[in-house]
Design a protein around this motif. Structure first.
Motif, short mmCIF file in Angstrom:
data_model
loop_
_atom_site.label_atom_id
_atom_site.label_comp_id
_atom_site.label_asym_id
_atom_site.label_seq_id
_atom_site.Cartn_x
_atom_site.Cartn_y
_atom_site.Cartn_z
N ARG A 110 0.85 -1.30 0.09
CA ARG A 110 0.08 -0.08 0.05
C ARG A 110 0.90 1.15 -0.07
O ARG A 110 1.80 1.49 0.89
N LEU A 125 4.70 7.12 0.98
CA LEU A 125 4.77 6.18 2.21
C LEU A 125 4.40 4.63 1.80
O LEU A 125 3.21 4.60 1.35
N GLN A 127 3.70 0.79 2.87
CA GLN A 127 3.62 -0.24 4.16
C GLN A 127 2.90 -1.66 3.43
O GLN A 127 2.37 -1.66 2.16
N ARG A 128 3.38 -2.70 4.25
CA ARG A 128 2.79 -3.94 3.39
C ARG A 128 1.67 -4.45 4.09
O ARG A 128 1.68 -4.41 5.69
N ASP A 129 0.58 -5.19 3.95
CA ASP A 129 -0.17 -5.75 4.56
C ASP A 129 0.16 -6.85 5.73
O ASP A 129 0.90 -7.78 5.15
N GLU A 131 2.28 -6.42 8.01
CA GLU A 131 3.58 -6.47 8.35
C GLU A 131 3.92 -5.06 9.14
O GLU A 131 4.76 -4.87 9.40
N GLN A 132 2.69 -4.26 9.79
CA GLN A 132 2.81 -3.11 10.33
C GLN A 132 3.44 -3.20 11.78
O GLN A 132 4.10 -2.41 12.26
N PRO A 137 7.17 1.48 8.22
CA PRO A 137 6.75 1.87 7.04
C PRO A 137 7.90 2.91 6.44
O PRO A 137 8.54 3.42 7.31
N GLN A 138 8.23 2.78 5.17
CA GLN A 138 9.20 3.30 4.33
C GLN A 138 8.59 4.61 3.41
O GLN A 138 7.45 4.37 3.08
#
Length: 149
Positions: A110, A125, A127-129, A131-132, A137-138
């Motif tokens: 995302r 920004l 994020q991976r589902d 894996e928060q 987040p990068q």
């Protein structure tokens, strides 16, 4: 699975094969999509922004969020997608961030664009589902750019 469910799946597959044959295209089975890239925009994105993604093996669905900004869902060969966005005033934007990320089957990537009206670039920004809790987040500065010319 019960017999009715199996019969419905077989009928659906037969209809898909027949439609592909009628259209002159090779039939493609039901394949799970490993690459999912969702591009969304922050609250400051203009409501008249339009986006699309094209490329070989790319499937795209565009919806709108509550603010009117687009939500672009790219599946299939998301790492091959060419993403382009535009506004009615003729300004165009793009990102190739989807081409440099690693995909896995655990969930979608995302990406949220921090769109700044009047600016030539925006940060993204990522994020991976699911894996928060493990991966921070990068943020990729200037990953969403205005196309000049």
């Amino acid at each position: 699975m019960n017999r009715i469910g199996l019969a419905l799946m077989a009928a659906s597959a037969a209809a898909m094969i027949a439609a592909d044959a009628f259209a002159g295209e090779p039939s493609q089975g039901f394949e799970p999509t490993a690459q999912k890239f969702y591009l969304q925009f922050s609250i400051f994105a203009p409501g008249d922004l339009q986006c699309d993604a094209t490329g070989p093996g790319v499937r795209t669905k565009v919806t709108r969020g509550i603010t009117g900004a687009p939500l672009l869902r790219i599946t299939g060969n998301a790492d091959q997608a060419v993403i382009s966005c535009w506004r009615p005033d003729g300004s165009r934007y793009t990102t190739d961030l989807n081409r440099s990320l690693r995909y896995n089957t655990s969930g979608a990537i995302r990406a949220t664009v921090t769109f700044r009206p009047g600016a030539d670039t925006g940060s993204v920004l990522v994020q991976r589902d699911g894996e928060q809790d493990r991966i921070v987040p990068q943020v990729f500065p200037r990953a969403f750019v205005k196309v000049q010319g």
